[in-house]
Scaffold this active site. Sequence first.
Site, PDB file in Angstrom:
ATOM      1  N   TRP A   1      -4.595  -1.799   0.658  1.00  0.00           N
ATOM      2  CA  TRP A   1      -5.080  -1.928   2.044  1.00  0.00           C
ATOM      3  C   TRP A   1      -4.117  -1.258   3.008  1.00  0.00           C
ATOM      4  O   TRP A   1      -4.528  -0.682   4.016  1.00  0.00           O
ATOM      5  CB  TRP A   1      -5.224  -3.415   2.395  1.00  0.00           C
ATOM      6  CG  TRP A   1      -5.620  -3.671   3.822  1.00  0.00           C
ATOM      7  CD1 TRP A   1      -6.891  -3.759   4.322  1.00  0.00           C
ATOM      8  CD2 TRP A   1      -4.742  -3.889   4.943  1.00  0.00           C
ATOM      9  NE1 TRP A   1      -6.858  -4.003   5.679  1.00  0.00           N
ATOM     10  CE2 TRP A   1      -5.551  -4.090   6.080  1.00  0.00           C
ATOM     11  CE3 TRP A   1      -3.357  -3.938   5.086  1.00  0.00           C
ATOM     12  CZ2 TRP A   1      -5.017  -4.331   7.350  1.00  0.00           C
ATOM     13  CZ3 TRP A   1      -2.818  -4.171   6.346  1.00  0.00           C
ATOM     14  CH2 TRP A   1      -3.651  -4.364   7.450  1.00  0.00           C
ATOM     15  N   HIS A   2      -2.823  -1.294   2.678  1.00  0.00           N
ATOM     16  CA  HIS A   2      -1.820  -0.730   3.580  1.00  0.00           C
ATOM     17  C   HIS A   2      -1.845   0.788   3.605  1.00  0.00           C
ATOM     18  O   HIS A   2      -1.410   1.387   4.591  1.00  0.00           O
ATOM     19  CB  HIS A   2      -0.420  -1.217   3.189  1.00  0.00           C
ATOM     20  CG  HIS A   2      -0.108  -2.590   3.680  1.00  0.00           C
ATOM     21  ND1 HIS A   2      -0.428  -3.732   2.973  1.00  0.00           N
ATOM     22  CD2 HIS A   2       0.497  -3.022   4.815  1.00  0.00           C
ATOM     23  CE1 HIS A   2      -0.017  -4.794   3.659  1.00  0.00           C
ATOM     24  NE2 HIS A   2       0.534  -4.390   4.777  1.00  0.00           N
ATOM     25  N   GLY A   3      -2.300   1.424   2.571  1.00  0.00           N
ATOM     26  CA  GLY A   3      -2.312   2.875   2.613  1.00  0.00           C
ATOM     27  C   GLY A   3      -2.720   3.515   1.303  1.00  0.00           C
ATOM     28  O   GLY A   3      -2.630   2.893   0.234  1.00  0.00           O
TER      29      GLY A   3
ATOM     30  N   PHE B   1      -2.199   2.054   9.493  1.00  0.00           N
ATOM     31  CA  PHE B   1      -2.894   1.319   8.449  1.00  0.00           C
ATOM     32  C   PHE B   1      -4.273   0.866   8.887  1.00  0.00           C
ATOM     33  O   PHE B   1      -5.006   0.299   8.133  1.00  0.00           O
ATOM     34  CB  PHE B   1      -2.074   0.083   8.027  1.00  0.00           C
ATOM     35  CG  PHE B   1      -0.694   0.451   7.524  1.00  0.00           C
ATOM     36  CD1 PHE B   1      -0.501   1.550   6.723  1.00  0.00           C
ATOM     37  CD2 PHE B   1       0.413  -0.307   7.881  1.00  0.00           C
ATOM     38  CE1 PHE B   1       0.757   1.901   6.269  1.00  0.00           C
ATOM     39  CE2 PHE B   1       1.682   0.021   7.430  1.00  0.00           C
ATOM     40  CZ  PHE B   1       1.858   1.123   6.624  1.00  0.00           C
TER      41      PHE B   1
END
Length: 478
Positions: A325-327, A478
Site C-alpha cells: 500500500w505504501h508504494g 503514497f
Amino acid sequence: MLFNSIDFPIFLSIVFILYWFITNRNLKLQNLLIVIASYIFYGWWDWRFLSLIVFSTVVDYTIGRLLRTEKHELKRKALLFTSILINLGFLGFFKYYNFFLDNFINAFSFFGNQVHANSLNIILPIGISFYTLQTLSYTIDVYKRKFEPTQDFIAFSAFVSFFPQLVAGPIERASNLLPQFYNKRIFDYSKAVDGMRQILWGLFKKIVIADNCAEFANQIFNNSADYSGSTLALGALFFTFQIYGDFSGYSDIAIGTSRLFGFNLKRNFAFPYFSRDIAEFWRRWHISLSSWLRDYLYIPLGGSRGTTWMKVRNTFIIFIVSGFWHGANWTFIVWGALNALYFLPLLLTNNHRKNLEIVAKGKLLPSLKELLLMLLTFGLTVFTWIFFRAKNIEHALSYITEIFSRSIFTTPEIIPSNLILLIFLFVCIEWLGREEQYAISNLGLKWKRPIRYVMYYAILIAIFWFSGKQQDFIYFQF
C-alpha cells in the site's frame, strides 16, 4: 496545498471566517462550503485529479443508496464488487501499473523471452491511497449493514473530501466522521484553542524536526557509498525521526484544523517510538491504517484464530499488503515482511497484546527492563526503515552491509550537533506528554498565562528560527 506553506494559513483564515460568520446558520451551506474549500485545497496541487474524487464520491454514494434498497444477496455482492473494482482499479492503475509491467517484462526476460511494452508516464494523484480506503470502508460497512447509507450527497461529499485529512489521513470511518456532518456545529472556544495547540506542535514536528532531519537523511542515503557505517547508521536514525515528525506532524495539523471547525478526527499516532514490542508499535503507529487493515482484511481472513499456519499466513498477508500500500517497490514489500517476522513470535506465544498501557504510566522514568525493551524495539524499527527509504533492494543491502562493517566504529563524517540537540529535546517533551493525545496537550496549562504564552511563543520562534529547507510531506507520495 501544503500545511507548511504560506498559502495554507491564508486559505484557512478565509474558510474559517466564511464557515463561522457567513454560513453558520445553515448546516447545508456549511457542508457545501467544506466541499468547495476541500476541492480548492486539493485542486491547488493539480485540478485535473479532482475528477477522480468526484467520480469516486458519486460511485460510492450511488452504490450505498442501491445497497439500502436491494434485498437480493447476489445483487448486493455485485454492487459491493463494483465499488471495490472501481476504487481499487483506479488505485492500481495510477500506483501499480508500471510496477507490474516492469516485473512482468523482467520475469519473461529471466527465461530468455523478450517482451516489449512501454511504461506510462503516470502522475500519482496525492491522497488517492487514503480517500480510496475511506470510501471503500463506507461501502463495505453499508453492505454488511453496519452503517445506514446516507441520503445527503453534500454531507457524503464533505466526508470523502474533508480537506484537513484528505491527502494523508487519518483514514476516517463513516461511522465516526459522516454523522458529524449531520449535526449543527457550535463554535467551542476551548476546542478551537486546543486545536491551535495541536497545529502548533504538528508544525514543530514537521518544520523543525522532520525537515531538518530530511536534509541529512537525503544527503546520506543519496550518497551512501561515500560514507562510513557510523554515518549511515546516523542517516537511518535521521530518517526514523524524519518520517515520524513528518507523518505524525501532518496528523496533528489535520486533527487540530478539524477541531477549529467543530469536528473530531480519530487519533493516528500514540508515541510509537516508546513501544516495548512490535505489536505495541503497530497499535501506536498510523493507527487509522493499521485498524483498517485489521477490520477489513485481517479479521475476515480469520485473524489470529485457526491453525498456526493460518496465523502465520494472515500475519504475512496483512503486513505485506501494508507494505505494498505504501508504494510500488520491492523495498516496501520487504519492509512489510520484516515487520511480520518481528510480529510472529509475539503472536505465536500469545504475547502480542501484552503491552496495552503506555510505558511507565504515572511515572517519570521507565524501569530498566522497559528501557531495554524500548531500545530493542526502536532499533528493530530503525533497521526496517532502511528498506523503506532505500531506492531499491540492492541499495538497502549495500547500506546495511556497510553499517555492519568495521567502519561502524569510526567517527561519523557528519555530526549536526544542533539537530541532535533538537531531537533530544523533542524526545524529552514527547516523553513527558506521552499519556496525552499529543505531547503539549496539557503542558503548561496550570502555569500562569504569561508563562504559558512564553512557551507557545518559544515554540513558534523555534519553528521560524530552526526551520529546515521546505520539504513535501512524505506520505503525499503514497
